[in-house]
Design an enzyme around this catalytic site. Sequence first.
Site, mmCIF file in Angstrom:
data_model
loop_
_atom_site.group_PDB
_atom_site.id
_atom_site.type_symbol
_atom_site.label_atom_id
_atom_site.label_comp_id
_atom_site.label_asym_id
_atom_site.label_seq_id
_atom_site.Cartn_x
_atom_site.Cartn_y
_atom_site.Cartn_z
ATOM 1 N N GLU A 39 0.802 -1.237 0.000
ATOM 2 C CA GLU A 39 0.000 0.000 0.000
ATOM 3 C C GLU A 39 0.832 1.283 0.000
ATOM 4 O O GLU A 39 0.321 2.339 -0.344
ATOM 5 C CB GLU A 39 -0.982 0.020 1.180
ATOM 6 N N ASN A 40 2.133 1.197 0.390
ATOM 7 C CA ASN A 40 2.981 2.398 0.415
ATOM 8 C C ASN A 40 4.142 2.293 -0.566
ATOM 9 O O ASN A 40 5.151 2.985 -0.417
ATOM 10 C CB ASN A 40 3.552 2.628 1.819
ATOM 11 N N ASN A 67 -5.470 1.267 3.721
ATOM 12 C CA ASN A 67 -6.109 2.576 3.549
ATOM 13 C C ASN A 67 -5.491 3.409 2.418
ATOM 14 O O ASN A 67 -6.138 4.307 1.892
ATOM 15 C CB ASN A 67 -6.066 3.361 4.864
ATOM 16 N N HIS A 68 -4.241 3.097 2.024
ATOM 17 C CA HIS A 68 -3.595 3.874 0.954
ATOM 18 C C HIS A 68 -3.825 3.301 -0.447
ATOM 19 O O HIS A 68 -3.222 3.779 -1.410
ATOM 20 C CB HIS A 68 -2.093 3.997 1.214
ATOM 21 N N HIS A 153 -5.527 -4.955 8.245
ATOM 22 C CA HIS A 153 -4.850 -3.671 8.204
ATOM 23 C C HIS A 153 -5.545 -2.716 9.160
ATOM 24 O O HIS A 153 -6.609 -2.180 8.852
ATOM 25 C CB HIS A 153 -4.914 -3.158 6.762
ATOM 26 N N HIS A 178 -0.184 -1.960 8.967
ATOM 27 C CA HIS A 178 -0.567 -0.545 9.011
ATOM 28 C C HIS A 178 0.274 0.310 9.957
ATOM 29 O O HIS A 178 0.533 1.461 9.654
ATOM 30 C CB HIS A 178 -2.053 -0.331 9.338
ATOM 31 N N HIS A 180 3.382 -0.035 10.754
ATOM 32 C CA HIS A 180 4.776 0.044 10.290
ATOM 33 C C HIS A 180 5.794 -0.212 11.392
ATOM 34 O O HIS A 180 6.955 0.167 11.256
ATOM 35 C CB HIS A 180 5.061 1.409 9.621
HETATM 36 FE FE FE2 Z 1 1.202 1.223 5.451
HETATM 37 FE FE FE2 Z 2 -2.085 1.768 6.206
#
Ligand code: FE2
Ligand code: FE2
Length: 274
Positions: A39-40, A67-68, A153, A178, A180
């Site tokens: 996602e990142n 969410n990303h 997540h 999520h 990290h």
């Molecule tokens: Fe993330």
């Molecule tokens: Fe996230």
Amino acid sequence: MRLLFLGDLVGRSGRRAVIEQLPILRDRYSLDFVIVNGENAAGGFGITEEICDELIQAGADVITTGNHVWDQRQALVFIDRQERLLRPLNFPEGTPGRGAAMFKAANGAEVLVMNAMGRVFMNEMDCPFRTVDRELSNRNLRDIADVIFVDFHAEATSEKQAMGYFLDGRASCIVGTHTHTPTADYRILENGTGYISDVGMCGDYNSILGMDKVEPLQRFLSRIPSERFQPSLGVATICGIGFEIDDTSGLTTKIGPVRLGGLLTPTEPDFWVS
Ligand SMILES: [Fe+2]
Ligand SMILES: [Fe+2]
């Protein structure tokens, strides 16, 4: 069966480390199945189709998100043709892409991978518990697949632990993503599900959650955003979790963290390297 999951890849540093190391890790641990959270992956925000292809090429069987997922708007379009890319299952009905799908592992096992998102300190979504429950529809693990893997997540460890207990014995593995930041609570739950509250990220830990430290710190001090967050570009730690899964029951028999390179103390599952 041997399954490796790698936490959120953050920016170029996390992406490069994973693309370079994944073929080596697949071979070194004789992995049957690999899942990464992407996602990142694109500059810290979302994922592009090119990165998707690169990760699959490097040996990822499935890419989960969170969410990303839509930060790169093109994902709304290409997700429908990228069969190995998942978005959280509990978006409203009609959202592009899929949140759960069946895949074949290198040893021939059928693996159901699900990606869901928490609601505590996060955006409103459909109930992750009911959504995942509906997907399993009261069937036993082995009546559905050989292995069931869930990337949950979420921000709050309470919500993640609740999901762990909710699915204990019904899924093979549940990993939190999520935050990290890896947690030390990896374990096998009472009914055989391998669990960790958060896997951590693949990125530069000399940072704030993978982002260059200056702007996030400045925002805490001033409460005023001054520029966009930028991924931190130092050497990445590859942060993941390894599972040994029983072929008959589909439950976890061994679980251990993987941390390689960068700043964190290196560790590998002793049941994979002896
Ligand atoms: Fe993330
Ligand atoms: Fe996230």
